[in-house]
Scaffold this motif. Sequence first.
Motif, PDB file in Angstrom:
ATOM      1  N   LEU A 124       0.820  -1.207   0.000  1.00 15.77           N
ATOM      2  CA  LEU A 124       0.000   0.000   0.000  1.00 15.77           C
ATOM      3  C   LEU A 124       0.858   1.264   0.000  1.00 15.77           C
ATOM      4  N   THR A 125       1.975   1.222   0.691  1.00 17.10           N
ATOM      5  CA  THR A 125       2.822   2.413   0.769  1.00 17.10           C
ATOM      6  C   THR A 125       3.785   2.529  -0.408  1.00 17.10           C
ATOM      7  N   SER A 126       4.263   1.399  -0.922  1.00 18.41           N
ATOM      8  CA  SER A 126       5.276   1.453  -1.978  1.00 18.41           C
ATOM      9  C   SER A 126       4.691   1.488  -3.378  1.00 18.41           C
ATOM     10  N   SER A 127       3.525   0.876  -3.569  1.00 20.02           N
ATOM     11  CA  SER A 127       2.987   0.726  -4.920  1.00 20.02           C
ATOM     12  C   SER A 127       1.626   1.364  -5.141  1.00 20.02           C
ATOM     13  N   CYS A 128       0.945   1.752  -4.070  1.00 18.18           N
ATOM     14  CA  CYS A 128      -0.443   2.221  -4.216  1.00 18.18           C
ATOM     15  C   CYS A 128      -0.659   3.655  -3.756  1.00 18.18           C
ATOM     16  N   ALA A 129       0.424   4.369  -3.485  1.00 22.73           N
ATOM     17  CA  ALA A 129       0.282   5.724  -2.960  1.00 22.73           C
ATOM     18  C   ALA A 129      -0.537   6.622  -3.889  1.00 22.73           C
ATOM     19  N   ALA A 130      -0.311   6.481  -5.196  1.00 23.73           N
ATOM     20  CA  ALA A 130      -1.001   7.346  -6.160  1.00 23.73           C
ATOM     21  C   ALA A 130      -2.183   6.660  -6.837  1.00 23.73           C
ATOM     22  N   VAL A 131      -2.449   5.408  -6.470  1.00 21.96           N
ATOM     23  CA  VAL A 131      -3.537   4.660  -7.105  1.00 21.96           C
ATOM     24  C   VAL A 131      -4.883   5.184  -6.616  1.00 21.96           C
ATOM     25  N   LYS A 132      -5.780   5.436  -7.557  1.00 19.28           N
ATOM     26  CA  LYS A 132      -7.095   5.963  -7.206  1.00 19.28           C
ATOM     27  C   LYS A 132      -8.160   5.245  -8.015  1.00 19.28           C
ATOM     28  N   ASN A 133      -9.206   4.812  -7.306  1.00 18.90           N
ATOM     29  CA  ASN A 133     -10.387   4.203  -7.928  1.00 18.90           C
ATOM     30  C   ASN A 133     -10.038   2.991  -8.790  1.00 18.90           C
ATOM     31  N   GLU A 134      -9.314   2.063  -8.179  1.00 16.74           N
ATOM     32  CA  GLU A 134      -8.945   0.829  -8.865  1.00 16.74           C
ATOM     33  C   GLU A 134      -9.216  -0.377  -7.978  1.00 16.74           C
ATOM     34  N   THR A 135      -9.332  -1.522  -8.626  1.00 14.29           N
ATOM     35  CA  THR A 135      -9.443  -2.810  -7.933  1.00 14.29           C
ATOM     36  C   THR A 135      -8.212  -3.620  -8.298  1.00 14.29           C
ATOM     37  N   ILE A 136      -7.441  -4.043  -7.293  1.00 17.11           N
ATOM     38  CA  ILE A 136      -6.172  -4.721  -7.538  1.00 17.11           C
ATOM     39  C   ILE A 136      -6.177  -6.107  -6.905  1.00 17.11           C
ATOM     40  N   ASN A 137      -5.772  -7.111  -7.681  1.00 18.94           N
ATOM     41  CA  ASN A 137      -5.578  -8.468  -7.168  1.00 18.94           C
ATOM     42  C   ASN A 137      -4.185  -8.556  -6.558  1.00 18.94           C
ATOM     43  N   PHE A 138      -4.114  -9.033  -5.303  1.00 17.05           N
ATOM     44  CA  PHE A 138      -2.821  -9.016  -4.632  1.00 17.05           C
ATOM     45  C   PHE A 138      -2.557 -10.296  -3.828  1.00 17.05           C
ATOM     46  N   ALA A 139      -1.520 -11.001  -4.228  1.00 19.45           N
ATOM     47  CA  ALA A 139      -0.985 -12.174  -3.516  1.00 19.45           C
ATOM     48  C   ALA A 139       0.329 -12.490  -4.206  1.00 19.45           C
ATOM     49  N   TYR A 140       1.129 -13.357  -3.581  1.00 18.65           N
ATOM     50  CA  TYR A 140       2.331 -13.789  -4.287  1.00 18.65           C
ATOM     51  C   TYR A 140       1.860 -14.572  -5.515  1.00 18.65           C
ATOM     52  N   PRO A 141       2.297 -14.190  -6.716  1.00 16.35           N
ATOM     53  CA  PRO A 141       1.714 -14.732  -7.957  1.00 16.35           C
ATOM     54  C   PRO A 141       2.229 -16.119  -8.351  1.00 16.35           C
ATOM     55  N   TYR A 142       2.012 -17.064  -7.445  1.00 15.04           N
ATOM     56  CA  TYR A 142       2.394 -18.453  -7.712  1.00 15.04           C
ATOM     57  C   TYR A 142       1.359 -19.353  -7.060  1.00 15.04           C
ATOM     58  N   TYR A 143       0.936 -20.364  -7.788  1.00 12.22           N
ATOM     59  CA  TYR A 143      -0.112 -21.264  -7.294  1.00 12.22           C
ATOM     60  C   TYR A 143       0.539 -22.450  -6.573  1.00 12.22           C
ATOM     61  N   TYR A 144       0.571 -22.371  -5.247  1.00 18.65           N
ATOM     62  CA  TYR A 144       1.253 -23.392  -4.460  1.00 18.65           C
ATOM     63  C   TYR A 144       0.446 -24.679  -4.376  1.00 18.65           C
ATOM     64  N   ASP A 145       1.120 -25.775  -4.678  1.00 19.10           N
ATOM     65  CA  ASP A 145       0.587 -27.107  -4.436  1.00 19.10           C
ATOM     66  C   ASP A 145       0.538 -27.312  -2.917  1.00 19.10           C
ATOM     67  N   LEU A 146      -0.504 -27.951  -2.399  1.00 20.04           N
ATOM     68  CA  LEU A 146      -0.614 -28.153  -0.954  1.00 20.04           C
ATOM     69  C   LEU A 146       0.541 -28.979  -0.401  1.00 20.04           C
ATOM     70  N   ASN A 147       1.061 -29.891  -1.204  1.00 20.19           N
ATOM     71  CA  ASN A 147       2.210 -30.677  -0.747  1.00 20.19           C
ATOM     72  C   ASN A 147       3.445 -29.798  -0.541  1.00 20.19           C
ATOM     73  N   GLU A 148       3.618 -28.786  -1.404  1.00 21.26           N
ATOM     74  CA  GLU A 148       4.734 -27.852  -1.231  1.00 21.26           C
ATOM     75  C   GLU A 148       4.625 -27.150   0.121  1.00 21.26           C
ATOM     76  N   ILE A 149       3.416 -26.713   0.437  1.00 21.08           N
ATOM     77  CA  ILE A 149       3.200 -25.992   1.688  1.00 21.08           C
ATOM     78  C   ILE A 149       3.415 -26.911   2.887  1.00 21.08           C
ATOM     79  N   ILE A 150       2.853 -28.113   2.822  1.00 24.27           N
ATOM     80  CA  ILE A 150       2.992 -29.066   3.922  1.00 24.27           C
ATOM     81  C   ILE A 150       4.457 -29.444   4.134  1.00 24.27           C
ATOM     82  N   ASN A 151       5.169 -29.693   3.048  1.00 25.62           N
ATOM     83  CA  ASN A 151       6.584 -30.062   3.163  1.00 25.62           C
ATOM     84  C   ASN A 151       7.399 -28.957   3.830  1.00 25.62           C
TER      85      ASN A 151
END
Length: 222
Positions: free
Chosen positions: A145-172
């Motif tokens: 919010l502070t580094s990338s959205c300071a000047a953003v106005k009236n937008e909808t942004i999708n935000f997460a680390y852009p990688y689809y983790y397999d549950l086994n990766e997370i469990i391991n």
Amino acid sequence: MIVGSGLIANSLKNIDSEDHLFFASGVSNSLETKDSEFEREFTLLKNNLENNNGSKFIYFSTLSVNDLSKQESPYVLHKLRLEDYIKNNCEKYLILRIGNIVGKGGNPNTLFNFLKNQIMQDKKFVVHTKARRLLLDIDDISKFLTSSCAAVKNETINFAYPYYYDLNEIINAIEAKMEKKAQYEKSDEGDFYKVAFEETANEFFTGIQPNEYLKILTDKYI
């Protein structure tokens, strides 16, 4: 000003200001079905918008609105309703749709908390092998919010680390940090949805590899 007292609200205290109204309160359970709970959040949101003194209104929605299998769920319909209301009734806003939050405390049913508790207590659980999850360090919200959205106005942004983790990766990764094996059965089930991430979100995580980000999360929160 920060509205709320949960995990997200507490993570924003270091960036609180009179120029922003952070709405981080309301229904957190994606399986909620009670109309009264949804109306409570809607009323609170409307009251805060009406009393807004011109600050940018920042609302935290969910990436699950992109999940085609949940388009009729009360939770998703509620979130979309609030998003539309903000767009039609607020002069300055930012809607941040976020993924599976990882942090200290909070909802015990979040993915990391659930897996950690099941492993710690030697409880058996079922893993859907086709499922994938988009993760997000709670601390990254205020940084973004502070580094990338300071000047953003009236937008909808999708935000997460852009990688689809397999549950086994997370469990391991959790097993390695806890030095304890999980007790689970595999089921050939599960699904996931694709998300179109904006350039600002992708740039925020530039240079961080998926295994590195997962290690950051387990080191901080397991």
